[in-house]
Design a protein around this motif. Structure first.
Motif, PDB file in Angstrom:
ATOM      1  N   MET A 100      -7.374   6.422   5.087  1.00  0.00           N
ATOM      2  CA  MET A 100      -6.803   6.693   3.778  1.00  0.00           C
ATOM      3  C   MET A 100      -5.541   5.884   3.613  1.00  0.00           C
ATOM      4  O   MET A 100      -4.733   5.791   4.543  1.00  0.00           O
ATOM      5  CB  MET A 100      -6.482   8.175   3.646  1.00  0.00           C
ATOM      6  CG  MET A 100      -6.050   8.551   2.252  1.00  0.00           C
ATOM      7  SD  MET A 100      -5.805  10.326   2.094  1.00  0.00           S
ATOM      8  CE  MET A 100      -4.193  10.507   2.804  1.00  0.00           C
ATOM      9  N   TYR A 114       0.851  -9.260   0.212  1.00  0.00           N
ATOM     10  CA  TYR A 114       0.023  -8.084   0.435  1.00  0.00           C
ATOM     11  C   TYR A 114       0.644  -7.161   1.471  1.00  0.00           C
ATOM     12  O   TYR A 114       1.187  -7.613   2.474  1.00  0.00           O
ATOM     13  CB  TYR A 114      -1.380  -8.496   0.910  1.00  0.00           C
ATOM     14  CG  TYR A 114      -2.373  -7.376   0.687  1.00  0.00           C
ATOM     15  CD1 TYR A 114      -2.952  -7.207  -0.564  1.00  0.00           C
ATOM     16  CD2 TYR A 114      -2.682  -6.461   1.698  1.00  0.00           C
ATOM     17  CE1 TYR A 114      -3.817  -6.156  -0.814  1.00  0.00           C
ATOM     18  CE2 TYR A 114      -3.559  -5.413   1.455  1.00  0.00           C
ATOM     19  CZ  TYR A 114      -4.117  -5.268   0.199  1.00  0.00           C
ATOM     20  OH  TYR A 114      -4.976  -4.225  -0.058  1.00  0.00           O
ATOM     21  N   ALA A 115       0.567  -5.881   1.204  1.00  0.00           N
ATOM     22  CA  ALA A 115       1.005  -4.890   2.191  1.00  0.00           C
ATOM     23  C   ALA A 115       0.235  -3.609   1.938  1.00  0.00           C
ATOM     24  O   ALA A 115      -0.248  -3.374   0.832  1.00  0.00           O
ATOM     25  CB  ALA A 115       2.497  -4.631   2.070  1.00  0.00           C
ATOM     26  N   PHE A 116       0.079  -2.812   2.989  1.00  0.00           N
ATOM     27  CA  PHE A 116      -0.565  -1.513   2.782  1.00  0.00           C
ATOM     28  C   PHE A 116       0.236  -0.443   3.489  1.00  0.00           C
ATOM     29  O   PHE A 116       1.078  -0.723   4.348  1.00  0.00           O
ATOM     30  CB  PHE A 116      -2.014  -1.535   3.279  1.00  0.00           C
ATOM     31  CG  PHE A 116      -2.165  -1.702   4.759  1.00  0.00           C
ATOM     32  CD1 PHE A 116      -2.067  -0.604   5.616  1.00  0.00           C
ATOM     33  CD2 PHE A 116      -2.420  -2.950   5.325  1.00  0.00           C
ATOM     34  CE1 PHE A 116      -2.208  -0.754   6.991  1.00  0.00           C
ATOM     35  CE2 PHE A 116      -2.568  -3.108   6.700  1.00  0.00           C
ATOM     36  CZ  PHE A 116      -2.459  -2.010   7.534  1.00  0.00           C
ATOM     37  N   THR A 117      -0.031   0.786   3.122  1.00  0.00           N
ATOM     38  CA  THR A 117       0.571   1.912   3.829  1.00  0.00           C
ATOM     39  C   THR A 117      -0.470   3.007   3.997  1.00  0.00           C
ATOM     40  O   THR A 117      -1.327   3.188   3.140  1.00  0.00           O
ATOM     41  CB  THR A 117       1.807   2.470   3.098  1.00  0.00           C
ATOM     42  OG1 THR A 117       2.246   3.648   3.799  1.00  0.00           O
ATOM     43  CG2 THR A 117       1.490   2.853   1.653  1.00  0.00           C
ATOM     44  N   GLU A 118      -0.392   3.677   5.120  1.00  0.00           N
ATOM     45  CA  GLU A 118      -1.299   4.797   5.366  1.00  0.00           C
ATOM     46  C   GLU A 118      -0.601   6.121   5.112  1.00  0.00           C
ATOM     47  O   GLU A 118      -1.184   7.175   5.277  1.00  0.00           O
ATOM     48  CB  GLU A 118      -1.839   4.720   6.798  1.00  0.00           C
ATOM     49  CG  GLU A 118      -2.769   3.518   6.975  1.00  0.00           C
ATOM     50  CD  GLU A 118      -3.019   3.152   8.414  1.00  0.00           C
ATOM     51  OE1 GLU A 118      -2.314   3.664   9.294  1.00  0.00           O
ATOM     52  OE2 GLU A 118      -3.921   2.337   8.647  1.00  0.00           O
ATOM     53  N   SER A 119       0.674   6.030   4.745  1.00  0.00           N
ATOM     54  CA  SER A 119       1.408   7.238   4.372  1.00  0.00           C
ATOM     55  C   SER A 119       1.614   7.185   2.869  1.00  0.00           C
ATOM     56  O   SER A 119       2.221   6.242   2.363  1.00  0.00           O
ATOM     57  CB  SER A 119       2.768   7.283   5.057  1.00  0.00           C
ATOM     58  OG  SER A 119       2.608   7.126   6.443  1.00  0.00           O
ATOM     59  N   SER A 124       7.233   5.178   1.452  1.00  0.00           N
ATOM     60  CA  SER A 124       6.355   4.210   2.132  1.00  0.00           C
ATOM     61  C   SER A 124       5.642   3.313   1.131  1.00  0.00           C
ATOM     62  O   SER A 124       5.452   2.117   1.364  1.00  0.00           O
ATOM     63  CB  SER A 124       5.304   4.939   2.971  1.00  0.00           C
ATOM     64  OG  SER A 124       5.911   5.722   3.955  1.00  0.00           O
ATOM     65  N   GLN A 127       8.006   0.811  -0.270  1.00  0.00           N
ATOM     66  CA  GLN A 127       8.276  -0.199   0.761  1.00  0.00           C
ATOM     67  C   GLN A 127       7.142  -1.232   0.828  1.00  0.00           C
ATOM     68  O   GLN A 127       7.380  -2.433   0.945  1.00  0.00           O
ATOM     69  CB  GLN A 127       8.442   0.489   2.107  1.00  0.00           C
ATOM     70  CG  GLN A 127       9.004  -0.441   3.160  1.00  0.00           C
ATOM     71  CD  GLN A 127       9.193   0.262   4.488  1.00  0.00           C
ATOM     72  OE1 GLN A 127       8.473   1.203   4.821  1.00  0.00           O
ATOM     73  NE2 GLN A 127      10.157  -0.193   5.240  1.00  0.00           N
ATOM     74  N   ILE A 131       7.363  -5.341   0.217  1.00  0.00           N
ATOM     75  CA  ILE A 131       6.864  -6.398   1.115  1.00  0.00           C
ATOM     76  C   ILE A 131       5.919  -7.323   0.341  1.00  0.00           C
ATOM     77  O   ILE A 131       6.023  -8.540   0.424  1.00  0.00           O
ATOM     78  CB  ILE A 131       6.148  -5.782   2.338  1.00  0.00           C
ATOM     79  CG1 ILE A 131       7.153  -5.020   3.208  1.00  0.00           C
ATOM     80  CG2 ILE A 131       5.462  -6.882   3.163  1.00  0.00           C
ATOM     81  CD1 ILE A 131       6.510  -4.151   4.273  1.00  0.00           C
ATOM     82  N   PHE A 387      -8.507  -0.956   1.922  1.00  0.00           N
ATOM     83  CA  PHE A 387      -7.150  -1.051   1.373  1.00  0.00           C
ATOM     84  C   PHE A 387      -6.224  -1.870   2.276  1.00  0.00           C
ATOM     85  O   PHE A 387      -5.134  -2.243   1.872  1.00  0.00           O
ATOM     86  CB  PHE A 387      -6.562   0.353   1.167  1.00  0.00           C
ATOM     87  CG  PHE A 387      -6.283   1.106   2.435  1.00  0.00           C
ATOM     88  CD1 PHE A 387      -7.252   1.929   2.996  1.00  0.00           C
ATOM     89  CD2 PHE A 387      -5.069   0.973   3.099  1.00  0.00           C
ATOM     90  CE1 PHE A 387      -7.006   2.613   4.183  1.00  0.00           C
ATOM     91  CE2 PHE A 387      -4.809   1.666   4.275  1.00  0.00           C
ATOM     92  CZ  PHE A 387      -5.788   2.478   4.819  1.00  0.00           C
ATOM     93  N   ARG A 388      -6.655  -2.135   3.497  1.00  0.00           N
ATOM     94  CA  ARG A 388      -5.833  -2.932   4.413  1.00  0.00           C
ATOM     95  C   ARG A 388      -5.989  -4.436   4.179  1.00  0.00           C
ATOM     96  O   ARG A 388      -5.368  -5.234   4.868  1.00  0.00           O
ATOM     97  CB  ARG A 388      -6.188  -2.610   5.867  1.00  0.00           C
ATOM     98  CG  ARG A 388      -5.950  -1.155   6.262  1.00  0.00           C
ATOM     99  CD  ARG A 388      -6.147  -0.928   7.749  1.00  0.00           C
ATOM    100  NE  ARG A 388      -5.967   0.470   8.096  1.00  0.00           N
ATOM    101  CZ  ARG A 388      -6.953   1.366   8.109  1.00  0.00           C
ATOM    102  NH1 ARG A 388      -8.186   1.001   7.833  1.00  0.00           N
ATOM    103  NH2 ARG A 388      -6.714   2.621   8.429  1.00  0.00           N
ATOM    104  N   MET A 390      -6.676  -7.941   1.431  1.00  0.00           N
ATOM    105  CA  MET A 390      -6.616  -8.481   0.068  1.00  0.00           C
ATOM    106  C   MET A 390      -8.009  -8.949  -0.363  1.00  0.00           C
ATOM    107  O   MET A 390      -8.801  -9.393   0.461  1.00  0.00           O
ATOM    108  CB  MET A 390      -5.630  -9.647   0.013  1.00  0.00           C
ATOM    109  CG  MET A 390      -6.036 -10.848   0.839  1.00  0.00           C
ATOM    110  SD  MET A 390      -4.884 -12.207   0.640  1.00  0.00           S
ATOM    111  CE  MET A 390      -3.441 -11.541   1.423  1.00  0.00           C
TER     112      MET A 390
END
Lengths: 515, 445
Positions: A100, A114-119, A124, A127, A131, A387-388, A390
């Motif tokens: 998720m 590109y950046a992803f967050t799992e939180s 987050s 942030q 990035i 989602f991780r 591009m």
């Protein structure tokens, strides 16, 4: 540094039973016009952004675009997967996984941040947006807008219930059935393993242009591997099938066909000889031979490579690259096919895209960046693994349309060659143009007849040359239902294939037998 | 660029997961919680194509409950989510068939573990800036572009680094942690071939330590030179040839020999090496060692994914097969001693001569620099792979080759090995020299 690598076995037969041709043909010719018919809002899940409010989404978007990016999108995803394994006739292992998160992309010209967050807490996510914004340099104030849900008719994997509501025992019954049927069908079978996978992916894409689109993408795949022994000789093989479907996909008929097929393909190997070495005519069987298109031309027509000039097809749009009887399509709109998508992972409508029409190269497969670079319409090929990752231009279901020739007539035309029947994997170097596909089983063709079975040989050719050498195309188009996964730039996406019988007049065969 | 916040305490999460799993009915549990940060910068034709950076986190849990087994993982480490996830995971395990061979490793296999690190972690990781990453990618890209000159189609420089740490705990008391960093960059050049092709090649540099990377100018230049050399490639007639496999490509074909050593393959009757322990399966020039304990190695670890202590071992010694790779599960099923099912660095014994000296000593040889596609049948040992490279005649580069294929059977192929070079490739867990093999089947025209 090659564009593609696939590791997955697939099936020759379509397992669609008696109705195979009908289903394939009706889907095939119905086209894929999403604008016709009655429209209704595409479904947005009750909690499509996992509790993140529109106000927070506005803040993330503002941060993403604060350095002057032209465009930004947010890709929320929750993916739930279950694997069940059978060994020694027992379903005794399982694996489950939950992913998720949110991916934030910022595009400035042809640059991507590109950046992803799992939180999924505000800090987050902001942030991640910061990035991603580092791809652009400057400043910009984005005015929040109302996100609109597009309207369209129902999709290509409609009303599939979530796998979450299917009990483990229901799945387990399918594995047991496959095992029992396979073990009882031939005394020489000494081992059967089954690996059953299902997933529900809930995706929501939100763009800075104001689109908000949610989709539930179901997917299932089942592998069966078989080992058989005759005297001191052992042979193994495997088959898998896949669909964007729920548990109803596994009808008794389909399960039974799968078991029968894997055993048949394994015991056939006892009689197989090594394939020939050198250049020979190769007849491609209908269905999974679509791997030839995927490798020989498909990757080379993904527009990110064309944009950089690194594909051998870079300057070929509008020119003849194959004989008149060759028409190749990349199609995201086939009902329940593994490579089908309602919209791509940039939120653009899926399409049936004609890549090669009667031998003429018509278009590349585009994502947003490349369609803007070439100033052409998008083709809905912007896909991402999760989602991780591009989005980049990717294939969906790639196939060749039926041609004028009879399959028998095609085989009969070959004096000394091979018939390629089932495949495990392929790869291409998109600039040099050399590509391969690995034949698991096939036959020698001698004086116009299929003779000894052959096994385990790689075929290597040059994409443009092989397309040019497609001498005959059969009238027996078939979609394949194998579980192909296409790898590119570290991202794997599910794809589909299809092909009529066809003849490639000359290509290098890497067997170990005599020339 | 990576997330600065320390929100997840890895050790505490491991303890939480073990406690919850036991509470919901697990008899034993193995948990790994990991966190990985990755950054990447891609420069193409002197412009920025991609800038990305993120941190991901995962809870992996293996549950042994009432004689049943399942493993599960999630990226959602919110405590409430984990609690529900673990409850569901234990419940799911209850639906499976009992399997008496599923258990945590025998604790004696944990003994003798190195306490100190293996030089896998660069503590300067957090001080690497985006500007530094961009500088390396840009220089590699520029150097490749400039070296290619007028034949250039496109050149890129890609820089990437990662930092991962994990804590692993088991309900039998096992507890360990590790930190690793990894830095690499490569340059890639696509060049014009008058015949119509657009061939490309790359050169890469990598290390566990940021300061040990090569100069991007040199790597860019080498990538360009490699790509330029492939212009005009063609195929030869099919036949039997002597071949040299370039060190950096050896791992690709070696996998087909080593995969069937896994006990799972032996148990499932899909290994052509089933009855070959103690027998000669390769030339006496071939010794393959699994060494997970090399300082700074790309495949190094102190303990495997089950917690079993890593040890150096010979897989093939002077051509004789010495051992299978046995994990706890298949060791129990086969009734043999577990010795770890994981391999670390695969080291192939190197010879005395450089690859250039070997090339010069031969009348005609195909120098394979790239494999493309192909596969290997673990049950029979048959393999077939596409290749590209160069023809050398009388010690001199004669022409570049493309669109050819190598085939054989792993049970006889390696007996044709006649020499190994002294230049070992270090940027892979396959630490191998270049290999000379005689009389190999090659398909072409």
């Amino acid at each position: 540094m090659t564009a593609n690598k696939k590791n997955i076995d697939l099936s020759r037969r379509s397992f669609l039973g008696a109705s195979a041709a009908g289903i394939a043909a009706s889907v095939f010719y119905s086209g894929c016009d999403r604008n016709s018919g009655t429209t209704q809002p595409e479904k947005v899940m009750d909690d499509s952004t996992f509790g993140v409010s529109d106000a927070v989404i506005g803040k993330i978007m503002s941060k993403a675009l604060s350095t002057g990016g032209d465009f930004a999108d947010l890709f929320f995803q929750k993916k739930r997967r279950v694997w069940l394994g059978l060994e020694d006739s027992n379903v005794n292992k399982a694996y489950t996984r939950i992913d998720m998160g949110l991916g934030v992309r910022v595009v400035k010209g042809e640059q991507t941040g590109y950046a992803f967050t799992e939180s999924l807490d505000e800090e987050s996510m902001i942030q991640a947006a910061e990035i991603a914004s580092s791809a652009a340099v400057g400043s910009f104030v984005w005015n929040p807008k109302e996100f609109k849900v597009p309207t369209t008719k129902k999709g290509f994997y409609p009303s599939t219930p979530s796998w979450e509501n299917v009990s483990i025992l229901e799945r387990k019954k399918i594995l047991d059935k496959i095992n029992e049927k396979a073990r009882s069908s031939d005394k020489r079978v000494i081992n059967i393993k089954v690996w059953f996978e299902d997933e529900d992916s809930f995706n929501t894409i939100i763009t800075s242009e104001g689109l908000k689109y949610s989709d539930h993408q179901p997917l299932t795949r089942t592998y069966v591997s078989c080992v058989a022994q005759k005297g001191s000789i052992r042979e193994s093989n495997m088959v898998n099938i896949s669909s964007r479907s729920g548990i109803d996909y596994y009808t008794d008929e389909r399960v039974s066909a799968l078991s029968g097929e894997v055993v048949k393909r394994t015991v056939k190997l006892f009689d197989a000889v090594n394939g020939p070495v050198g250049e020979f005519p190769v007849v491609m069987s209908p269905g999974s031979s679509g791997i030839l298109l995927h490798e020989a031309i498909g990757h080379g027509m993904e527009a990110d490579f064309a944009r950089n000039g690194t594909t051998i097809y870079s300057d070929k749009v509008g020119t003849r690259i194959a004989p008149e009887h060759v028409t190749i399509v990349d199609d995201g709109c086939l009902q329940n096919m593994r490579g089908s998508i309602n919209r791509d992972d940039e939120g653009l409508s899926s399409q049936r895209t004609v890549l090669v029409e009667k031998g003429i190269l018509k278009t590349f497969m585009h994502d947003r960046i490349s369609s803007s670079h070439f100033k052409v319409a998008a083709t809905g090929n912007g896909r991402r693994e999760s989602f991780r990752h591009m989005p980049i231009p990717r294939m969906r279901n790639t196939y060749m349309l039926a041609g004028p020739h009879k399959p028998d007539e095609i085989i009969k035309s070959v004096k000394n060659g091979i018939y390629a029947e089932t495949f495990t994997n392929g790869q291409v170097a998109i600039g040099a143009g050399d590509f391969t596909f690995y034949i698991k089983t096939g036959y020698l063709i001698e004086n116009g007849k299929l003779t000894s079975p052959i096994k385990d040989l790689n075929i290597i050719g040059n994409g443009p040359k092989v397309l040019d050498n497609v001498a005959m195309v059969g009238d027996d188009f078939k979609l394949d239902d194998g579980g192909w996964t296409c790898g590119k730039r570290g991202q794997g996406v599910p794809v589909g294939l299809g092909m009529p019988t066809c003849l490639v007049s000359k290509i290098t065969c890497g067997g170990t037998g005599k020339r | 660029m990576a997330n600065k916040k320390e929100k997840i305490n890895l050790s505490r999460t491991v303890d939480f997961a073990i406690e919850k799993a036991k509470k919901y009915g697990a008899d034993s549990v193995s948990v790994t919680v990991s966190k990985t940060s990755r950054n990447k910068v891609v420069c193409r034709d002197k412009k920025w194509e991609e800038i990305s950076g993120s941190t991901s986190q995962t809870l992996d849990i293996k549950i042994f409950a009432d004689g049943r087994y399942a493993s599960h993982s999630t990226s959602d480490l919110n405590e409430d989510s984990m609690n529900k996830f673990i409850k569901d995971a234990v419940a799911l395990t209850g639906f499976l068939v009992k399997d008496p061979h599923r258990k945590l490793p025998d604790k004696s296999l944990y003994s003798g573990r190195l306490k100190t690190g293996l030089d896998l972690f660069d503590s300067s990781y957090s001080s690497i800036t985006l500007d530094k990453r961009k500088e390396i990618a840009l220089k590699a890209c520029e150097s490749a572009s400039n070296e290619v000159g007028k034949s250039l189609i496109s050149a890129s420089g890609t820089y990437s680094d990662s930092f991962s740490e994990f804590v692993m705990g088991q309900s039998n008391g096992f507890s360990e942690q590790e930190k690793e960093t990894f830095f690499y960059f490569y340059a890639d050049a696509s060049v014009k071939d008058p015949k119509g092709g657009r061939p490309s090649d790359y050169e890469i540099s990598g290390s566990r330590f940021s300061g040990k990377l090569d100069s991007p100018e040199i790597i860019g230049k080498k990538a360009a030179q490699r790509a330029l050399k492939t212009i005009g490639a063609e195929k030869l007639d099919s036949g039997t040839y002597d071949i040299i496999i370039e060190n950096r490509s050896v791992g690709r074909i070696m996998g087909g020999l080593l995969g069937p050593l896994h006990a799972g393959s032996i148990y499932n009757k899909t290994s052509f090496l089933e009855d070959k322990i103690g027998k000669t399966i390769a030339s006496k020039n071939l010794t393959i060692t699994d060494d997970p304990l090399i300082a700074g190695g790309f495949g190094s670890f102190r303990f495997d994914s089950e917690g079993i202590t890593a040890r150096k071992r010979n897989l093939i010694e002077n051509g004789v097969l010495k051992t299978w790779l046995v994990d706890t599960y298949y060791g129990s099923k086969l009734g043999i001693q577990t010795n770890s099912g994981s391999t670390g660095n695969i080291v192939i014994s190197s010879g005395l001569k450089s690859v250039d000296e070997i090339l010069k000593s031969l009348k005609k040889v195909i120098y394979i620099t790239r494999f493309i596609g192909g596969n290997s049948n673990s049950t029979t040992g048959d393999f077939s792979h596409g290749i590209a490279g160069f023809l050398f005649e009388d010690g001199k580069l004669s022409k570049p080759l493309i669109e050819m294929n190598i085939s054989g059977n792993h049970s006889s192929f390696w007996t044709n090995l006649t020499d190994t070079s002294n230049d070992v490739y270090l940027l892979s867990r396959y630490r191998t020299p270049s290999l000379l093999l005689k009389n190999i089947t090659i398909a072409g025209k």
